[in-house]
Design a protein around this motif. Sequence first.
Motif, mmCIF file in Angstrom:
data_model
loop_
_atom_site.group_PDB
_atom_site.id
_atom_site.type_symbol
_atom_site.label_atom_id
_atom_site.label_comp_id
_atom_site.label_asym_id
_atom_site.label_seq_id
_atom_site.Cartn_x
_atom_site.Cartn_y
_atom_site.Cartn_z
ATOM 1 N N SER A 1 43.729 15.499 -52.179
ATOM 2 C CA SER A 1 44.709 14.456 -51.885
ATOM 3 C C SER A 1 45.125 13.808 -53.201
ATOM 4 C CB SER A 1 44.103 13.413 -50.948
ATOM 5 O OG SER A 1 43.147 12.621 -51.640
ATOM 6 N N ALA A 2 45.995 12.827 -53.091
ATOM 7 C CA ALA A 2 46.487 12.155 -54.301
ATOM 8 C C ALA A 2 45.377 11.428 -55.036
ATOM 9 C CB ALA A 2 47.602 11.184 -53.934
ATOM 10 N N THR A 3 44.295 11.079 -54.334
ATOM 11 C CA THR A 3 43.243 10.272 -54.964
ATOM 12 C C THR A 3 41.877 10.948 -54.951
ATOM 13 O OG1 THR A 3 42.839 9.146 -52.853
ATOM 14 C CG2 THR A 3 44.417 8.119 -54.361
ATOM 15 N N SER A 4 41.793 12.179 -54.491
ATOM 16 C CA SER A 4 40.480 12.803 -54.326
ATOM 17 C C SER A 4 40.207 13.847 -55.392
ATOM 18 C CB SER A 4 40.394 13.467 -52.951
ATOM 19 O OG SER A 4 41.139 14.677 -52.936
ATOM 20 N N ASP A 5 38.940 14.310 -55.436
ATOM 21 C CA ASP A 5 38.592 15.485 -56.220
ATOM 22 C C ASP A 5 39.155 16.725 -55.524
ATOM 23 O OD1 ASP A 5 37.096 14.059 -58.104
ATOM 24 O OD2 ASP A 5 35.287 14.121 -56.857
ATOM 25 N N VAL A 6 39.005 17.859 -56.190
ATOM 26 C CA VAL A 6 39.377 19.133 -55.586
ATOM 27 C C VAL A 6 38.237 19.576 -54.673
ATOM 28 C CG1 VAL A 6 39.920 21.562 -56.037
ATOM 29 C CG2 VAL A 6 40.837 19.768 -57.531
ATOM 30 N N PHE A 7 38.603 20.151 -53.540
ATOM 31 C CA PHE A 7 37.609 20.667 -52.600
ATOM 32 C C PHE A 7 37.925 22.123 -52.277
ATOM 33 C CE2 PHE A 7 37.223 16.160 -52.030
ATOM 34 C CZ PHE A 7 35.876 15.946 -51.753
ATOM 35 N N LEU A 8 36.872 22.906 -52.086
ATOM 36 C CA LEU A 8 37.016 24.280 -51.617
ATOM 37 C C LEU A 8 36.722 24.304 -50.116
ATOM 38 C CD1 LEU A 8 37.383 27.334 -52.182
ATOM 39 C CD2 LEU A 8 34.904 27.450 -52.455
ATOM 40 N N ILE A 9 37.652 24.901 -49.360
ATOM 41 C CA ILE A 9 37.489 25.008 -47.911
ATOM 42 C C ILE A 9 36.888 26.375 -47.594
ATOM 43 C CG2 ILE A 9 38.637 24.822 -45.684
ATOM 44 C CD1 ILE A 9 38.828 22.295 -47.455
ATOM 45 N N THR A 10 35.748 26.373 -46.924
ATOM 46 C CA THR A 10 35.087 27.631 -46.537
ATOM 47 C C THR A 10 34.659 27.548 -45.078
ATOM 48 O OG1 THR A 10 32.808 26.969 -47.040
ATOM 49 C CG2 THR A 10 34.140 27.821 -48.882
ATOM 50 N N PRO A 11 34.484 28.699 -44.440
ATOM 51 C CA PRO A 11 33.935 28.673 -43.078
ATOM 52 C C PRO A 11 32.430 28.416 -43.117
ATOM 53 C CG PRO A 11 34.350 30.918 -43.761
ATOM 54 C CD PRO A 11 34.886 30.050 -44.853
ATOM 55 N N ASP A 12 31.988 27.533 -42.267
ATOM 56 C CA ASP A 12 30.561 27.243 -42.195
ATOM 57 C C ASP A 12 29.818 28.457 -41.633
ATOM 58 O OD1 ASP A 12 28.329 25.144 -42.241
ATOM 59 O OD2 ASP A 12 28.224 25.914 -40.189
ATOM 60 N N PRO A 13 28.732 28.920 -42.344
ATOM 61 C CA PRO A 13 28.029 30.133 -41.884
ATOM 62 C C PRO A 13 27.473 30.018 -40.470
ATOM 63 C CG PRO A 13 27.326 29.504 -44.081
ATOM 64 C CD PRO A 13 28.149 28.372 -43.565
ATOM 65 N N THR A 14 27.168 28.810 -40.033
ATOM 66 C CA THR A 14 26.543 28.629 -38.715
ATOM 67 C C THR A 14 27.574 28.481 -37.606
ATOM 68 O OG1 THR A 14 24.658 27.563 -39.767
ATOM 69 C CG2 THR A 14 24.911 27.228 -37.391
ATOM 70 N N SER A 15 28.518 27.529 -37.823
ATOM 71 C CA SER A 15 29.479 27.217 -36.755
ATOM 72 C C SER A 15 30.777 27.984 -36.862
ATOM 73 C CB SER A 15 29.775 25.724 -36.752
ATOM 74 O OG SER A 15 30.453 25.371 -37.959
ATOM 75 N N GLY A 16 31.095 28.461 -38.049
ATOM 76 C CA GLY A 16 32.376 29.131 -38.255
ATOM 77 C C GLY A 16 33.513 28.169 -38.505
ATOM 78 N N ALA A 17 33.315 26.862 -38.302
ATOM 79 C CA ALA A 17 34.350 25.857 -38.557
ATOM 80 C C ALA A 17 34.518 25.664 -40.065
ATOM 81 C CB ALA A 17 33.960 24.546 -37.886
ATOM 82 N N TYR A 18 35.724 25.301 -40.442
ATOM 83 C CA TYR A 18 35.973 25.077 -41.864
ATOM 84 C C TYR A 18 35.322 23.770 -42.332
ATOM 85 C CZ TYR A 18 39.200 28.982 -42.312
ATOM 86 O OH TYR A 18 39.742 30.238 -42.358
ATOM 87 N N VAL A 19 34.681 23.828 -43.500
ATOM 88 C CA VAL A 19 34.087 22.647 -44.145
ATOM 89 C C VAL A 19 34.585 22.588 -45.577
ATOM 90 C CG1 VAL A 19 32.028 22.646 -42.679
ATOM 91 C CG2 VAL A 19 32.033 23.956 -44.818
ATOM 92 N N LYS A 20 34.379 21.460 -46.215
ATOM 93 C CA LYS A 20 34.854 21.309 -47.604
ATOM 94 C C LYS A 20 33.678 21.085 -48.554
ATOM 95 C CE LYS A 20 36.117 16.331 -47.453
ATOM 96 N NZ LYS A 20 35.860 15.987 -46.044
ATOM 97 N N HIS A 21 33.798 21.652 -49.770
ATOM 98 C CA HIS A 21 32.797 21.517 -50.836
ATOM 99 C C HIS A 21 33.483 20.923 -52.065
ATOM 100 C CE1 HIS A 21 30.096 24.299 -48.596
ATOM 101 N NE2 HIS A 21 31.238 24.907 -48.284
ATOM 102 N N ARG A 22 32.936 19.849 -52.574
ATOM 103 C CA ARG A 22 33.547 19.214 -53.757
ATOM 104 C C ARG A 22 33.396 20.113 -54.973
ATOM 105 N NH1 ARG A 22 32.255 15.467 -57.947
ATOM 106 N NH2 ARG A 22 30.047 15.670 -57.403
ATOM 107 N N VAL A 23 34.513 20.282 -55.704
ATOM 108 C CA VAL A 23 34.522 21.045 -56.952
ATOM 109 C C VAL A 23 34.433 20.024 -58.082
ATOM 110 C CG1 VAL A 23 35.795 22.670 -58.390
ATOM 111 C CG2 VAL A 23 35.895 22.865 -55.890
ATOM 112 N N SER A 24 33.319 20.023 -58.798
ATOM 113 C CA SER A 24 32.980 18.896 -59.678
ATOM 114 C C SER A 24 33.840 18.759 -60.923
ATOM 115 C CB SER A 24 31.503 18.993 -60.095
ATOM 116 O OG SER A 24 31.259 20.244 -60.728
ATOM 117 N N ASP A 25 34.358 19.855 -61.458
ATOM 118 C CA ASP A 25 35.136 19.732 -62.695
ATOM 119 C C ASP A 25 36.241 20.779 -62.728
ATOM 120 O OD1 ASP A 25 34.168 22.217 -64.187
ATOM 121 O OD2 ASP A 25 32.269 21.174 -63.814
ATOM 122 N N ALA A 26 37.164 20.566 -63.665
ATOM 123 C CA ALA A 26 38.348 21.420 -63.760
ATOM 124 C C ALA A 26 37.984 22.851 -64.123
ATOM 125 C CB ALA A 26 39.315 20.840 -64.797
ATOM 126 N N SER A 27 36.932 23.048 -64.951
ATOM 127 C CA SER A 27 36.568 24.409 -65.354
ATOM 128 C C SER A 27 36.073 25.217 -64.162
ATOM 129 C CB SER A 27 35.500 24.371 -66.454
ATOM 130 O OG SER A 27 34.278 23.848 -65.954
#
Length: 754
Positions: A129-155
């Motif tokens: 979002s305009a004010t958030s960090d970058v997040f990676l969206i992946t399917p949760d291995p258990t439920s299959g629903a999409y979840v987000k993981h914070r990407v800590s730095d630009a590299s």
Amino acid sequence: YRYQIAMGFACPDTGPCTTFGFFYQVYKAAGQFHWYGNPAGSFTYLKVGSNVNISYQANNSSCGKRNFLLKSQATAALYYYTPYTPNEAALKNLYGSGDKCSAYGNRNFWRYYWDWFGSPIGGGFLLQSATSDVFLITPDPTSGAYVKHRVSDASLATALAPLGPIGRISQEYLDSFPTSTDMNRLVKSATNSYFFVDGGRKYVLSSCDQAATYGLSCASAVQLSAYQLNAMPSSGTLSALVPEVVKQASGPSYLISGGQIREILDSASVAAAGITLPSVAPVPITAFSYLPWGAPIAKSGELFKNRTNGNMAVIMGAKYYEIDPKTSEEMDFKQWFIESSGTLRADSAATINTGIAIQSIVQNAIGQRFVLTPMGRRAVSADAALMAQPNLLPDSVLSQIPLLPSDLKLPFLAKAPAGKNTYFVDGQIRRFVPTSAAAVKLSAVAATPEVQEIPASAIQLIEAGSTIYGPGTVLTDPAGRLLLTDGLSSYKIVASPAIAAELGLAKPTKATKSDLLDYTSSGGLGYRVQCGAQQYLAISGKLQPIADAYAVALPGKLAVLDETTCANLKRGSTQLGRFVLSPAKLIYLMSAGKRRLVTKAQYEAIRGTTPPAFKIDETLAALWPIGTPMPASYSTVLVNPTDAPSTTPTPSVSPSATATSSPKPTASPTATTTPKPSSSPTASASATPKPTATATASPKPTASPTATSKTYTVVSGDTLTKIALKFGTTVTVLKNLNGLTSDTIKLGQVLIVP
């Protein structure tokens, strides 16, 4: 016809299309979308994350508007391009028509995208979002629903680039994904294969132990979908030897060990450490920017460059010492340390950096100072400082630099090898020497008369003081006063130009206020001066000696000069007495500060063995007042205090039998003044001679201090001359009172004073 208006560009709902042709439709539509995404452009009124009102139909305002939260920049661009939203009727009939208030542009885009590509977010898994960090969206291995993981730095976001690009969405939409663990460089498949990701590629890790080497844990690995893993090409296995740049022929390299980055200085350092290096990894060191720095692999005693700031440095005993750039410019450290072809970066060196710079003035653990020169180090004499707190270097570093045989003793004259300026260094101050004449005067008081060449960087480390002219230099200050420098840090104010001529002073030099900052006034200067134990009278450009016993009869104040000042004044050898010869060739007897006229016959009768009358010029004649003439009946012969006594021997001078000074002459014509003992060696060994029958008797020597005498304890900086002036007496009297045979006194010594 459909190809002619393929993108619907310039095809308003209110009229016919104005742009035709497949090429122009695609080209101009793409340009339009590019414009919409320009934050500096004109299409910025639809704000992501805010509620917007969009009309249902262009031709019928009565159809109303829909209010909703704008969730992404892509949606905003679409509403700029097709500025109407589908109503309920259009959405219920996705592949047909709605009613009179229906618009179809946005609906059709969504329908076509879904039909052709699937979910609108299926091609981009990196969101923010305009004010958030970058997040990676992946399917949760258990439920299959999409979840987000914070990407800590630009590299790390760059490492995952094939799963992007990064899409801008609303915070509400981002919040609709549950938050899971943070991302790191370690990912895994559904079958528990582990990979290190960098540059959009994945590298196989052989085990979780190898992952631990890189500071990673298998437990924290994020599981990606098969699609996501396949989006990143496989590029082999990883090793612990990492280059600065991938596929570089040579250059900096690093060893990843124990979850730290250790930079390698050179092959000699690797050999000294007993390390066997693996093959070079196919990733650059930036892939491990998340790891802390460990101590570099560098051999002790090596000289190398810090490639971050360009400064030279040495490693000694696993400690880093950077060389001050100015010091490095003036001397070749390669002659003392092993030169390495490698370099270290600042963040690598920081782990062992002592923070101690090797400067041109340093000290060892016991406080011994050294000046570094191109030939080696010169020890500074133990009582010298040069600067308040030089950097402390261990003996392991200093021992690499040879010790030169000649110590540097203060004070000294200093000059840089290629410098034009000369400085006088004393204590912790360097003072500029303005002329060669000043340098000559100062060489006489320096510990070594020759100018010492030391590096300019060393000179700059010594605190700068004001100008120094050398003892006995004549100056004029901004107020026009005439000054004579006395010693190294004081001056005396010369009474007048006429007195300056009597003293034989040279032409004055103009001095500014700043030139005199390190000088203090020590009183005035007339024609009577004292150098050491000897008094002098300034006559016609020279200082002529006069015994204390005669000098007390002269007018004017006595000024005590530093011996270094006296050395620069012209001195004669004519002993003066109490008789003077005026410019009018009249003879006077000096008594109580006045000239008393005597006849030539009187002069010959009473002079005795005292020095003959000396000539005075108009200047002194104008300054010395005339008293009443001596009575014609006055016939007392004056006694020379240097004559051997004609009476029986007096007791030897000792602390228990000290001779007192003789009284001053009275005005009675039947009495004559008994001179004080002179400062010559013979006078200190005898008592005052007895006067003639017509003279009043002198007091006998006392065996101990009288009721009117007292004691004084010698303090730091005292001399017999200073003590004599303090108590209004002479050096000779002090020596006689205390049984002294020399001018030497000691700190804490108790003296008898009148």
